[in-house]
Motif scaffolding. Sequence first.
Motif, mmCIF file in Angstrom:
data_model
loop_
_atom_site.group_PDB
_atom_site.id
_atom_site.type_symbol
_atom_site.label_atom_id
_atom_site.label_comp_id
_atom_site.label_asym_id
_atom_site.label_seq_id
_atom_site.Cartn_x
_atom_site.Cartn_y
_atom_site.Cartn_z
ATOM 1 N N ASP A 1 0.827 -1.213 0.000
ATOM 2 C CA ASP A 1 0.000 0.000 0.000
ATOM 3 C C ASP A 1 0.859 1.260 0.000
ATOM 4 O OD1 ASP A 1 -2.385 -1.390 -0.065
ATOM 5 O OD2 ASP A 1 -2.614 -1.419 2.111
ATOM 6 N N LEU A 2 1.926 1.254 0.792
ATOM 7 C CA LEU A 2 2.819 2.415 0.849
ATOM 8 C C LEU A 2 3.530 2.639 -0.486
ATOM 9 C CD1 LEU A 2 4.354 1.898 4.408
ATOM 10 C CD2 LEU A 2 2.902 3.809 3.698
ATOM 11 N N LEU A 3 3.965 1.570 -1.121
ATOM 12 C CA LEU A 3 4.645 1.681 -2.415
ATOM 13 C C LEU A 3 3.734 2.258 -3.484
ATOM 14 C CD1 LEU A 3 6.643 -1.673 -2.600
ATOM 15 C CD2 LEU A 3 7.621 0.623 -2.525
ATOM 16 N N LEU A 4 2.532 1.717 -3.591
ATOM 17 C CA LEU A 4 1.618 2.177 -4.639
ATOM 18 C C LEU A 4 1.233 3.641 -4.425
ATOM 19 C CD1 LEU A 4 -0.669 -0.959 -5.068
ATOM 20 C CD2 LEU A 4 1.187 -0.182 -6.552
ATOM 21 N N ALA A 5 1.017 4.027 -3.175
ATOM 22 C CA ALA A 5 0.691 5.428 -2.887
ATOM 23 C C ALA A 5 1.864 6.329 -3.246
ATOM 24 C CB ALA A 5 0.319 5.585 -1.422
ATOM 25 N N HIS A 6 3.074 5.899 -2.921
ATOM 26 C CA HIS A 6 4.266 6.711 -3.199
ATOM 27 C C HIS A 6 4.495 6.877 -4.701
ATOM 28 C CE1 HIS A 6 8.324 8.273 -3.105
ATOM 29 N NE2 HIS A 6 8.759 7.228 -3.786
ATOM 30 N N PHE A 7 4.385 5.790 -5.446
ATOM 31 C CA PHE A 7 4.680 5.852 -6.876
ATOM 32 C C PHE A 7 3.623 6.612 -7.667
ATOM 33 C CE2 PHE A 7 7.359 1.820 -6.357
ATOM 34 C CZ PHE A 7 8.531 2.565 -6.275
ATOM 35 N N ASN A 8 2.515 6.926 -7.046
ATOM 36 C CA ASN A 8 1.501 7.743 -7.718
ATOM 37 C C ASN A 8 1.524 9.187 -7.251
ATOM 38 O OD1 ASN A 8 -0.138 6.144 -9.691
ATOM 39 N ND2 ASN A 8 -0.243 4.767 -7.936
ATOM 40 N N ARG A 9 2.578 9.550 -6.523
ATOM 41 C CA ARG A 9 2.808 10.951 -6.167
ATOM 42 C C ARG A 9 3.794 11.566 -7.155
ATOM 43 N NH1 ARG A 9 3.847 8.858 -0.600
ATOM 44 N NH2 ARG A 9 1.891 8.873 0.523
ATOM 45 N N PRO A 10 4.013 12.896 -7.085
ATOM 46 C CA PRO A 10 5.015 13.525 -7.954
ATOM 47 C C PRO A 10 6.373 12.868 -7.803
ATOM 48 C CG PRO A 10 3.673 15.189 -6.888
ATOM 49 C CD PRO A 10 3.273 13.875 -6.285
ATOM 50 N N ALA A 11 7.106 12.774 -8.892
ATOM 51 C CA ALA A 11 8.360 12.030 -8.926
ATOM 52 C C ALA A 11 9.397 12.565 -7.948
ATOM 53 C CB ALA A 11 8.916 12.045 -10.345
ATOM 54 N N SER A 12 9.320 13.831 -7.587
ATOM 55 C CA SER A 12 10.343 14.427 -6.724
ATOM 56 C C SER A 12 10.154 14.095 -5.253
ATOM 57 C CB SER A 12 10.333 15.953 -6.899
ATOM 58 O OG SER A 12 9.060 16.475 -6.533
ATOM 59 N N SER A 13 9.027 13.503 -4.881
ATOM 60 C CA SER A 13 8.764 13.250 -3.469
ATOM 61 C C SER A 13 9.611 12.090 -2.969
ATOM 62 C CB SER A 13 7.284 12.937 -3.256
ATOM 63 O OG SER A 13 6.927 11.747 -3.915
ATOM 64 N N ARG A 14 9.938 12.119 -1.663
ATOM 65 C CA ARG A 14 10.739 11.088 -1.027
ATOM 66 C C ARG A 14 9.880 10.333 -0.033
ATOM 67 N NH1 ARG A 14 14.489 11.994 3.703
ATOM 68 N NH2 ARG A 14 15.666 10.053 3.978
ATOM 69 N N LEU A 15 10.026 9.033 -0.003
ATOM 70 C CA LEU A 15 9.268 8.201 0.907
ATOM 71 C C LEU A 15 10.121 7.851 2.124
ATOM 72 C CD1 LEU A 15 6.887 6.365 1.746
ATOM 73 C CD2 LEU A 15 7.851 4.599 0.243
ATOM 74 N N VAL A 16 9.631 8.225 3.277
ATOM 75 C CA VAL A 16 10.272 7.862 4.552
ATOM 76 C C VAL A 16 9.198 7.291 5.449
ATOM 77 C CG1 VAL A 16 11.528 8.656 6.586
ATOM 78 C CG2 VAL A 16 12.031 9.653 4.339
ATOM 79 N N SER A 17 9.262 6.003 5.719
ATOM 80 C CA SER A 17 8.268 5.342 6.553
ATOM 81 C C SER A 17 8.969 4.538 7.627
ATOM 82 C CB SER A 17 7.370 4.429 5.693
ATOM 83 O OG SER A 17 6.460 3.728 6.511
ATOM 84 N N ARG A 18 8.972 5.080 8.839
ATOM 85 C CA ARG A 18 9.584 4.390 9.982
ATOM 86 C C ARG A 18 8.510 3.783 10.851
ATOM 87 N NH1 ARG A 18 14.879 4.882 10.405
ATOM 88 N NH2 ARG A 18 15.934 6.695 9.513
ATOM 89 N N LEU A 19 8.850 2.672 11.494
ATOM 90 C CA LEU A 19 7.945 2.055 12.453
ATOM 91 C C LEU A 19 7.930 2.865 13.736
ATOM 92 C CD1 LEU A 19 9.021 -1.639 11.889
ATOM 93 C CD2 LEU A 19 6.876 -0.601 11.178
ATOM 94 N N ILE A 20 6.796 2.884 14.396
ATOM 95 C CA ILE A 20 6.688 3.623 15.651
ATOM 96 C C ILE A 20 7.201 2.743 16.778
ATOM 97 C CG2 ILE A 20 5.065 4.684 17.266
ATOM 98 C CD1 ILE A 20 3.253 5.240 14.877
#
Length: 321
Positions: free
Chosen positions: A302-321
């Motif tokens: 889910d995180l990958l698909l959401a990220h790849f459908n955002r603008p190309a310049s955005s960075r994905l940072v997903s840390r566990l709490i």
Amino acid sequence: MIRETHSTQTFVVWRLLDGKPGHQHQSQGLVQALQARLALQVFDLQIKDAGHGWLSWLLGQWPAGEGLPAPDLIIGAGHATHAHMLAAKRAYGGKTVCMMQPSLPAELFDVCLIPEHDQYRGFASFIETRGVINHIQPASKVQQTEQVLIMVGGPSKHFEWDELGVVAQVYDLVRKHPDQHYVLTTSRRTPTSFISAMQRVRLANLEIVAITDTGPGWLPAKLATVSAAWVTEDSVSMVYEALTAQVAVGIINLTAKRASRVSRGIEKLIDRQLVTRYDPYGLYRQFMRPVLGFNEASRCCDLLLAHFNRPASSRLVSRLI
């Protein structure tokens, strides 16, 4: 951006395989999660050594992909796949998903899926995962059964292998629960002397199934029928597979050789009460319960698909709490 799929267009995945079953199970888990969400066309591509990958990258071509539909995603697990992933992207496009912390700079890949215990602190797009992703499918409901699975590893670089200690813990556990049926299975690392020792124990409610007597689908099928699993502490991948199957998980204790990313990962699971240690007093009983919703492949998908459908310049940072 990743193109949306519709009735006449499928989402194309190239899955690069290095021949190692553990790595194959990681990428298989992510592909299964994608298949639950998209019309998918998957191509499994066996790769050679990394040297061929670097040569292909330098030449701007990747012969293994000739004649195939251009990829939306290029997925690889294992160091040998890394250069090939970069070569494939340079030749055919697509987004790369590296299913580990690579030895190369992580910024070379579009997204890396990095286990929390690796403590990544770089600047690449990444998703922090609870252990490594696996191919186990969560049970549709909690199993109400008296069957329990015991999974035994063997000598490793992270833990001291104490054969007598493991035999004693298994014996005590099984003997104290005569109403439950235990199935013990081994791994490629399990010494033959351990199997011989367990066979001499002769407990009526203990069945031993060596890895040589199991097929490729045996473990997932067995996890789907048990209510709990006990795993030796060295077998970290089995711990996460049991958690994904949504059965109660207990740890058969070993001594860590030193503080390491693997031992830290186990301790975090215990601190979060996702798993519990065996103890001779039976205190583990109050903590042995399934962890519902533990499905890292689905969450990361889910995180990958959401990220790849955002603008190309955005960075994905997903840390566990």
